[in-house]
Enzyme design. Structure first.
Site, short mmCIF file in Angstrom:
data_model
loop_
_atom_site.label_atom_id
_atom_site.label_comp_id
_atom_site.label_asym_id
_atom_site.label_seq_id
_atom_site.Cartn_x
_atom_site.Cartn_y
_atom_site.Cartn_z
N CYS A 29 0.81 -1.23 0.00
CA CYS A 29 0.00 0.00 0.00
C CYS A 29 0.84 1.27 0.00
CB CYS A 29 -0.95 -0.02 1.20
SG CYS A 29 -2.26 -1.25 1.01
N THR A 31 4.31 1.30 1.45
CA THR A 31 5.25 1.23 2.57
C THR A 31 6.65 1.73 2.18
OG1 THR A 31 4.23 -0.98 2.74
CG2 THR A 31 5.76 -0.33 4.49
N TRP A 33 7.80 3.39 -0.34
CA TRP A 33 7.79 4.82 -0.74
C TRP A 33 7.83 5.69 0.52
CZ3 TRP A 33 2.90 6.88 -3.79
CH2 TRP A 33 3.14 8.18 -4.22
N HIS A 81 3.42 -4.24 9.31
CA HIS A 81 2.14 -4.53 8.65
C HIS A 81 1.11 -4.99 9.68
CE1 HIS A 81 3.74 -4.06 4.66
NE2 HIS A 81 4.38 -5.21 4.62
N SER A 108 -1.04 -5.62 -6.84
CA SER A 108 0.35 -5.50 -6.42
C SER A 108 0.76 -6.70 -5.56
CB SER A 108 0.51 -4.19 -5.64
OG SER A 108 1.86 -3.97 -5.32
N TYR A 165 -2.39 6.21 -0.61
CA TYR A 165 -1.45 6.08 -1.74
C TYR A 165 -1.93 6.96 -2.88
CZ TYR A 165 1.07 3.62 -5.52
OH TYR A 165 1.85 3.31 -6.61
N MET A 209 12.85 5.81 -7.81
CA MET A 209 12.88 4.62 -6.96
C MET A 209 12.91 3.33 -7.77
SD MET A 209 10.80 5.58 -3.47
CE MET A 209 10.95 3.90 -2.86
N ARG A 229 7.11 -1.73 -9.29
CA ARG A 229 6.60 -2.37 -10.50
C ARG A 229 5.96 -1.37 -11.45
NH1 ARG A 229 1.63 -4.57 -12.09
NH2 ARG A 229 0.75 -3.47 -10.29
N GLY A 231 3.42 1.33 -10.04
CA GLY A 231 3.17 2.55 -9.27
C GLY A 231 2.01 3.37 -9.79
S1 PPS Z 1 5.61 -4.01 0.74
O1 PPS Z 1 6.18 -5.27 0.18
O2 PPS Z 1 4.36 -4.29 1.47
O3 PPS Z 1 6.55 -3.25 1.54
O4 PPS Z 1 5.22 -3.17 -0.57
P1 PPS Z 1 4.86 -1.62 -0.60
O5 PPS Z 1 6.11 -0.84 -0.63
O6 PPS Z 1 3.87 -1.30 0.43
O7 PPS Z 1 4.09 -1.48 -1.97
C1 PPS Z 1 4.72 -1.67 -3.23
C2 PPS Z 1 3.89 -0.89 -4.22
O8 PPS Z 1 4.20 0.52 -4.09
C3 PPS Z 1 4.66 1.00 -5.34
N1 PPS Z 1 5.65 2.07 -5.13
C4 PPS Z 1 5.49 3.32 -5.56
N2 PPS Z 1 4.46 3.90 -6.21
C5 PPS Z 1 4.60 5.22 -6.54
N3 PPS Z 1 5.71 5.95 -6.25
C6 PPS Z 1 6.77 5.40 -5.59
N4 PPS Z 1 7.84 6.12 -5.31
C7 PPS Z 1 6.67 4.02 -5.21
N5 PPS Z 1 7.49 3.16 -4.58
C8 PPS Z 1 6.85 1.99 -4.52
C9 PPS Z 1 5.28 -0.22 -5.99
O9 PPS Z 1 5.49 -0.03 -7.36
C10 PPS Z 1 4.21 -1.26 -5.66
O10 PPS Z 1 2.99 -1.04 -6.38
P2 PPS Z 1 2.64 -1.73 -7.79
O11 PPS Z 1 1.22 -1.40 -8.05
O12 PPS Z 1 2.90 -3.19 -7.65
O13 PPS Z 1 3.56 -1.07 -8.77
#
Ligand code: PPS
Length: 273
Positions: A29, A31, A33, A81, A108, A165, A209, A229, A231
């Site tokens: 969700c 994290t 980031w 979590h 995700s 998010y 990132m 992946r 985002g």
């Molecule tokens: S975890 O494993 O629970 O810690 O994963 P988490 O970091 O919570 O979530 C990973 C998803 O966050 C997206 N992500 C971002 N989105 C936008 N901007 C930034 N900077 C960013 N960093 C991480 C990441 O791509 C994963 O989402 P999806 O939809 O799979 O791309």
């Protein structure tokens, strides 16, 4: 989830301290980031360098256990979590909760479960199979709504900051300033410095990132998407069938009816909810 059970149990028993900052999320969700935003705020706008791993800097409580976390330099930054009831509490600790709409979260989480082949026996799993587990709440850290609803019910408490998010995507600068404001005067001062604020904004963007991903996670098989992946908000539309959309929409409405969580995604350019 593949964490040593003794570390998980010890993480649950961690005694939160005044000054601790917890980043709390249901998996996938936002994290990582938020971990990076926090880390950069504590390092005057310097990004996490290649060679370091965010999960050693802002460790995952249930993965490393309480001794590791207690030994961190203050102020401690801690990822978890855990549900509201299980998260270690101290009235002078701070809790940043990040919620993401369950549709994109499910997608995700599906790629996560497929990709971490050492933790899950799901390398050949399909989205349809994963969806059935997600909707039944039979995934790591349990049911999405059991996590979301109680945390959002506490969003008005002074030591809790709730973000989505989707809102972070639509206005990342406002999200960084909100986090700094929540952390207090010293951090407000940091983001008043244009160089620091612009650096955090730049280095926590999805594009930045996506580079040097060994900073966030272990390697994934080449044929699967990386940890950072896509985002996006709305990627779920290319994965969900009409009946899956209906089932999750219905569950969302049932589980959030009459709660603070019912409307949290409505003003954040997010899907159907
Ligand atoms: S975890 O494993 O629970 O810690 O994963 P988490 O970091 O919570 O979530 C990973 C998803 O966050 C997206 N992500 C971002 N989105 C936008 N901007 C930034 N900077 C960013 N960093 C991480 C990441 O791509 C994963 O989402 P999806 O939809 O799979 O791309």
């Amino acid at each position: 989830m593949g964490f040593p059970p003794e570390y998980f149990d010890s993480g649950l028993a961690y005694q939160a301290q005044a000054g601790d900052t917890f980043i709390v999320t249901y998996p996938k969700c936002g994290t990582t980031w938020t971990q990076h935003i926090l880390w950069m705020l504590h390092h005057d706008g310097e990004p996490l360098p290649l060679g370091k791993n965010i999960n050693l800097e802002v460790p995952h409580l249930e993965e490393v256990g309480s001794e590791f976390v207690a030994a961190l330099p203050e102020p401690r930054l801690i990822k978890t979590h855990l549900s509201y009831e299980l998260t270690p509490y101290h009235p002078q600790a701070k809790y940043i909760y990040v919620a993401r709409n369950p549709f994109d979260c499910a997608v995700s989480f599906y790629y996560h479960t497929k990709g971490f082949i050492k933790h899950y026996d799901f390398a050949k799993g399909t989205f349809d199979e994963f969806f059935e587990c997600f909707i039944a709440g039979e995934v790591d850290w349990g049911d999405y709504f059991d996590h979301l609803v109680p945390w959002i019910e506490h969003k008005h408490e002074l030591n809790v900051l709730c973000l989505t998010y989707e809102a972070m995507k639509s206005d990342p600068k406002a999200a960084i300033i909100a986090i700094a404001t929540f952390l207090g005067a010293a951090y407000i001062k940091k983001v008043e410095n244009r160089r620091i604020l612009e650096s955090i904004l730049d280095h926590t963007s999805f594009t930045r990132m996506s580079k040097d991903q060994s900073r966030w996670s272990s390697e994934r098989p080449n044929h699967l998407p990386p940890f950072i992946r896509k985002g996006e908000v709305g990627d779920w539309k290319s994965h969900f069938s009409a009946s899956q959309t209906q089932k999750l929409t219905q569950k969302f409405r049932q589980r959030t009816a009459g709660t603070e969580a019912a409307t949290i995604f409505q003003n954040a350019s997010s899907p159907v909810i």
